[in-house]
Scaffold this active site. Structure first.
Site, PDB file in Angstrom:
ATOM      1  N   LYS A   1      41.300  35.157  45.084  1.00 51.91           N
ATOM      2  CA  LYS A   1      42.429  34.295  44.692  1.00 51.91           C
ATOM      3  C   LYS A   1      43.483  35.047  43.899  1.00 51.91           C
ATOM      4  O   LYS A   1      44.636  34.630  43.842  1.00 51.91           O
ATOM      5  CB  LYS A   1      41.927  33.053  43.935  1.00 51.91           C
ATOM      6  CG  LYS A   1      41.172  33.323  42.661  1.00 51.91           C
ATOM      7  CD  LYS A   1      40.851  32.019  41.967  1.00 51.91           C
ATOM      8  CE  LYS A   1      39.381  31.712  41.913  1.00 51.91           C
ATOM      9  NZ  LYS A   1      38.558  32.626  41.109  1.00 51.91           N
TER      10      LYS A   1
ATOM     11  N   LYS B   1      38.114  45.769  39.076  1.00 53.54           N
ATOM     12  CA  LYS B   1      39.202  45.079  38.362  1.00 53.54           C
ATOM     13  C   LYS B   1      39.910  45.995  37.362  1.00 53.54           C
ATOM     14  O   LYS B   1      41.063  45.752  37.010  1.00 53.54           O
ATOM     15  CB  LYS B   1      38.658  43.828  37.657  1.00 53.54           C
ATOM     16  CG  LYS B   1      38.299  42.724  38.657  1.00 53.54           C
ATOM     17  CD  LYS B   1      38.119  41.379  38.000  1.00 53.54           C
ATOM     18  CE  LYS B   1      37.962  40.303  39.071  1.00 53.54           C
ATOM     19  NZ  LYS B   1      37.837  38.963  38.541  1.00 53.54           N
TER      20      LYS B   1
ATOM     21  N   LYS C   1      37.200  41.914  49.747  1.00 56.53           N
ATOM     22  CA  LYS C   1      36.842  40.497  49.837  1.00 56.53           C
ATOM     23  C   LYS C   1      38.083  39.626  49.615  1.00 56.53           C
ATOM     24  O   LYS C   1      39.031  40.050  48.927  1.00 56.53           O
ATOM     25  CB  LYS C   1      35.720  40.145  48.856  1.00 56.53           C
ATOM     26  CG  LYS C   1      36.148  39.998  47.444  1.00 56.53           C
ATOM     27  CD  LYS C   1      35.116  39.245  46.615  1.00 56.53           C
ATOM     28  CE  LYS C   1      35.695  39.037  45.227  1.00 56.53           C
ATOM     29  NZ  LYS C   1      35.316  37.837  44.581  1.00 56.53           N
TER      30      LYS C   1
HETATM   31  N1  AQP Z   1      35.519  36.244  49.376  1.00 57.79           N
HETATM   32  C1  AQP Z   1      34.471  35.548  48.998  1.00 57.79           C
HETATM   33  N2  AQP Z   1      33.473  35.245  49.872  1.00 57.79           N
HETATM   34  C2  AQP Z   1      32.394  34.524  49.483  1.00 57.79           C
HETATM   35  N3  AQP Z   1      32.236  34.063  48.229  1.00 57.79           N
HETATM   36  C3  AQP Z   1      33.199  34.334  47.343  1.00 57.79           C
HETATM   37  N4  AQP Z   1      33.351  34.019  46.040  1.00 57.79           N
HETATM   38  C4  AQP Z   1      34.512  34.534  45.571  1.00 57.79           C
HETATM   39  N5  AQP Z   1      35.150  35.185  46.558  1.00 57.79           N
HETATM   40  C5  AQP Z   1      34.353  35.082  47.666  1.00 57.79           C
HETATM   41  C6  AQP Z   1      32.402  33.247  45.280  1.00 57.79           C
HETATM   42  O1  AQP Z   1      33.100  32.186  44.658  1.00 57.79           O
HETATM   43  C7  AQP Z   1      32.481  31.902  43.413  1.00 57.79           C
HETATM   44  C8  AQP Z   1      33.493  31.808  42.329  1.00 57.79           C
HETATM   45  O2  AQP Z   1      34.096  33.043  42.122  1.00 57.79           O
HETATM   46  P1  AQP Z   1      34.943  33.279  40.806  1.00 57.79           P
HETATM   47  O3  AQP Z   1      36.201  32.549  40.900  1.00 57.79           O
HETATM   48  O4  AQP Z   1      34.144  32.946  39.624  1.00 57.79           O
HETATM   49  O5  AQP Z   1      35.173  34.812  40.760  1.00 57.79           O
HETATM   50  P2  AQP Z   1      35.318  35.883  41.842  1.00 57.79           P
HETATM   51  O6  AQP Z   1      34.031  36.132  42.535  1.00 57.79           O
HETATM   52  O7  AQP Z   1      35.933  37.077  41.181  1.00 57.79           O
HETATM   53  O8  AQP Z   1      36.333  35.184  42.877  1.00 57.79           O
HETATM   54  P3  AQP Z   1      37.790  35.614  43.230  1.00 57.79           P
HETATM   55  O9  AQP Z   1      38.352  34.577  44.163  1.00 57.79           O
HETATM   56  O10 AQP Z   1      37.813  37.030  43.726  1.00 57.79           O
HETATM   57  O11 AQP Z   1      38.519  35.463  41.850  1.00 57.79           O
HETATM   58  P4  AQP Z   1      39.418  36.514  41.063  1.00 57.79           P
HETATM   59  O12 AQP Z   1      40.446  36.969  42.060  1.00 57.79           O
HETATM   60  O13 AQP Z   1      40.023  35.731  39.928  1.00 57.79           O
HETATM   61  O14 AQP Z   1      38.526  37.607  40.601  1.00 57.79           O
HETATM   62  C9  AQP Z   1      31.437  32.987  43.176  1.00 57.79           C
HETATM   63  O15 AQP Z   1      30.170  32.471  43.499  1.00 57.79           O
HETATM   64  C10 AQP Z   1      31.816  34.054  44.138  1.00 57.79           C
HETATM   65  O16 AQP Z   1      30.705  34.809  44.581  1.00 57.79           O
END
Ligand code: AQP
Length: 329
Positions: free
Chosen positions: A195, A111, A192
């Site tokens: 969002k 990030k 991965k």
């Molecule tokens: N691509 C993914 N595949 C499987 N699990 C995923 N998770 C996120 N992306 C994937 C799981 O979703 C939960 C919540 O995630 P989060 O929103 O707290 O943060 P993150 O992991 O950083 O998810 P994002 O979508 O990538 O958010 P941003 O873009 O804001 O950083 C967690 O259990 C995560 O493992």
């Protein structure tokens, strides 16, 4: 009853990755555990958020939890910022965390990459996540496997505290889905699905209408060749779509290959899109009902009240063990 804790950041529209990696297991675990499912808004602000968007997204994520099937009478559904002991324990645990440990976190590196200025909150995010889990002495943490390193740190911090101040924290275990623990981006299977990816074609959001889902899946990058075969090393793009299909259609991954033997990529992609729509259409319908009912604020208030009781007790115990003078009542 054993305790489960997990959370999702209101940092954008939730994706199919969030659903398959985490939310689907929240729904499954709620019957056998005392569950706490949070909208982790304090984590979301580790990167800049527009205040109005943060409010809307926080309410939206909470409504999606309920729409996905979480029963708010069984599980506590609430906002992290409504339970201040998370932030307090986060600070206490930050003082037990070394710079080296935080510097090794790959999510921080990803990030922070290419940014001129990175907030300190993003750096100490893992100790706040540890606090989220330990404040309830959670036994099990359903997450996607991108959270593996953060969970290891949580376990280390719990052991470190227990070693210094006497046995207190439960050492939590991670709970990953067997298939789909890391759903990859539709435009690049080396990343991965996220969002916050600025390319909307890279991810399917839980609120995408059917036509958008069909379009995004049909445009998803595919590997060379034409065979629908599960091999994440040599066929990462098709294997990712197979994992999505397996999770959305409820077909074991080993049977997906046999089912699509002789089918071309185009035909397979159509089936993938319909399997996603089959899961998301009913979810979107109940999401609309929940938003319109106006119940979400009461659900969040009730969840926070129950969570606050446990979390306050933990922080009081932790502070006493660390040597803080108790406040005279
Ligand atoms: N691509 C993914 N595949 C499987 N699990 C995923 N998770 C996120 N992306 C994937 C799981 O979703 C939960 C919540 O995630 P989060 O929103 O707290 O943060 P993150 O992991 O950083 O998810 P994002 O979508 O990538 O958010 P941003 O873009 O804001 O950083 C967690 O259990 C995560 O493992």
């Amino acid at each position: 009853m054993k305790t489960v804790l997990s959370g999702i950041q209101p940092s954008g529209q939730l994706t199919l990755g969030n659903y398959i990696g985490a939310m689907k297991n929240f729904v499954k675990l709620q019957h056998d555990y005392q569950c706490n499912f949070m909208v982790v808004d304090l984590h979301a602000i580790t990167v800049p958020q527009e205040p109005e968007a943060l409010r809307e997204q926080s309410e939206s994520v909470a409504a999606l939890f309920i729409a996905a099937g979480i029963d708010p009478n069984k599980s506590n559904v609430y906002l992290q910022s409504h339970v201040p002991p998370h932030a307090e324990l986060g600070w206490l645990l930050t003082t037990l965390t070394s710079m080296g440990e935080l510097e090794r976190m790959t999510q921080f590196k990803d990030k922070a990459e290419g940014k001129d200025s990175v907030g300190a909150g993003l750096f100490v995010y893992p100790s706040l996540m540890a606090a989220d889990i330990l404040v309830y002495n959670a036994d099990l943490v359903p997450v996607g496997d991108d959270q593996k390193q953060h969970l290891e740190l949580t376990r280390d911090l719990a052991s470190r505290f227990n070693h210094r101040y006497g046995e207190y924290f439960t050492i939590p275990e991670a709970y990953y889905p067997e298939v789909g623990a890391r759903i990859m981006s539709l435009d690049d299977a080396s990343k991965k699905m996220s969002k916050s990816n600025p390319n909307p074609g890279s991810h399917i959001t839980l609120l995408d209408p059917p036509d958008v889902i069909r379009k995004k899946v049909s445009r998803a990058t595919t590997d060379s060749g034409s065979e629908v075969r599960y091999d994440p090393k040599t066929k990462p793009e098709i294997s990712n779509l197979m994992s999505i299909y397996s999770q959305c259609a409820g077909v074991p991954i080993k049977d997906v290959q046999a089912k699509f033997e002789g089918v071309m990529y185009g035909g397979f992609k159509k089936a993938v899109a319909e399997s996603i729509i089959g899961v998301l259409e009913p979810l979107q319908k109940s999401y609309e009902e929940i938003r319109q009912s106006g119940q979400i604020h009461d659900i969040l208030a009730q969840g926070a009240e129950r969570a606050l009781e446990v979390a306050t007790r933990t922080v009081d115990d932790v502070k006493e063990r660390m040597g803080f003078l108790p406040r005279k009542c």
